[in-house]
Design a protein around this motif. Structure first.
Motif, short mmCIF file in Angstrom:
data_model
loop_
_atom_site.label_atom_id
_atom_site.label_comp_id
_atom_site.label_asym_id
_atom_site.label_seq_id
_atom_site.Cartn_x
_atom_site.Cartn_y
_atom_site.Cartn_z
N ILE A 98 0.83 -1.20 0.00
CA ILE A 98 0.00 0.00 0.00
C ILE A 98 0.87 1.26 0.00
N GLN A 99 1.97 1.23 0.76
CA GLN A 99 2.86 2.39 0.81
C GLN A 99 3.52 2.64 -0.54
N ILE A 100 3.99 1.57 -1.19
CA ILE A 100 4.61 1.72 -2.50
C ILE A 100 3.62 2.27 -3.51
N VAL A 101 2.39 1.73 -3.49
CA VAL A 101 1.35 2.21 -4.40
C VAL A 101 1.01 3.67 -4.10
N SER A 102 0.95 4.04 -2.81
CA SER A 102 0.64 5.42 -2.44
C SER A 102 1.69 6.39 -2.97
N PHE A 103 2.97 6.04 -2.79
CA PHE A 103 4.03 6.89 -3.32
C PHE A 103 3.95 6.99 -4.84
N THR A 104 3.68 5.87 -5.49
CA THR A 104 3.60 5.86 -6.96
C THR A 104 2.43 6.71 -7.45
#
Length: 338
Positions: A98-104
């Motif tokens: 979720i964090q990686i997707v949020s940053f992306t």
């Protein structure tokens, strides 16, 4: 006795962490599921006979990414602890994904907006005329390049890496990235709309009171009365602006009010929620209106292929004030077709 109490407290603390994490994962699952249902509803409501453009294909890629994220969360939540291709996945990877997707998602707003502007400019000006299949291939590789570039930047940025690394130390916490790009883009569009409305508010109110809605060839058309001594061509930006505002707000007024509330209250929305398909179609309509306004001198050309909006009906007919019966017109005198 003291050692027993210490072990009991440690067990209760771990149990509380696990229960809190499971509740958080369940909430994330419901949020992503709700977003996917909203994606499906939005894609189902849009017009089917629309001209394909960059934002149309990017919306499809975003819907696919959300679905892929939901599948990953579901698999990890079900198995909790498993090994795939030599990599061990646990329930803590849900927060990591979720964090990686949020940053992306948070870094996608500016590049997507910029490429959409270039795409509409090229389509409107007909600077480059590519075959339909070549255009689809160009959109496909452009979207793939955007996703790969932004994801590479996210995974390679030292500050983001330290943030993701801290997640392994404090695994019971799962902070989400709040992007600034979406906020400033929304602020800019709402400000431009407000300035446009203030500039032509009297004309907008007059047109709203005088506008007529009817059907022409099974499509809804707005009739804007004008003086019989005026020109039929819409080569004036000042004349066209209130009509564009009426067409735009006629569809997106609730969304604009929602954006105003979010901006005034400074609501912090996680980036994986902020980047969504309704937001992209809102941006799409805004760009179309902007292109129309900057190229108003070309809108009277009947043979010009203009982009079609999946939601806003930009068909506007201009008839003399002395003509009371719409049935007397075999076809609209001047039609703006996006």
């Amino acid at each position: 006795m003291s050692a027993l109490n210490s072990e009991n407290c440690s067990f209760q603390y771990q149990l509380h962490q696990t229960h809190q994490l499971l509740d958080g994962n369940c909430l994330l699952f419901l949020i992503i599921l709700g977003k996917i249902l909203l994606n499906i509803l939005t894609l189902g409501m849009k017009r089917k006979n629309t001209h394909q453009n960059f934002l149309e294909y990017f919306c499809i890629s975003l819907a696919f990414t959300d679905l892929l994220l939901l599948v990953n969360i579901s698999i990890i939540s079900y198995f909790r602890d498993f090994v795939l291709l030599g990599i061990r996945f646990t329930k803590y990877h849900i927060c990591l994904f979720i964090q990686i997707v949020s940053f992306t998602y948070g870094f996608l707003h500016y590049p997507v907006f910029l490429i959409a502007c270039i795409d509409y400019y090229l389509n409107f000006s007909k600077a480059t005329k590519l075959p339909f299949k070549c255009q689809k291939v160009c959109y496909f590789f452009t979207i793939i390049l955007i996703w790969i570039s932004v994801l590479t930047y996210v995974l390679g940025d030292p500050a983001i890496y330290q943030s993701l690394k801290a997640q392994n130390v404090y695994s019971h916490q799962c902070p989400f990235y709040i992007g600034a790009q979406g906020y400033w883009l929304s602020f800019s569009m709402v400000t431009i709309l407000f300035m446009g409305f203030i500039t032509s508010w009297s004309e907008v109110i007059t047109l709203v009171q005088a506008v007529r809605i009817t059907s022409y060839m099974n499509e809804t058309i707005l009739y804007f009365p004008f003086s019989s001594h005026s020109s039929y061509t819409m080569n004036s930006k000042k004349t066209l602006l209130p009509k564009l505002i009426i067409c735009f707000l006629g569809t997106w007024l609730p969304f604009v009010l929602l954006q105003v509330i979010i901006l005034l209250l400074k609501v912090q929305i996680p980036a994986y929620i902020e980047m969504n398909i309704p937001w992209l179609y809102f941006v799409n309509s805004f760009l179309i209106a902007t292109i129309f306004w900057f190229n108003c001198h070309k809108l009277n050309l009947r043979d010009m292929a203009l982009p079609v909006d999946p939601f806003v009906n930009w068909k506007c007919c201009f008839i003399p004030l002395i003509l009371r019966n719409f049935e007397q017109i075999e076809k609209p005198i001047s039609v703006i077709i996006c």
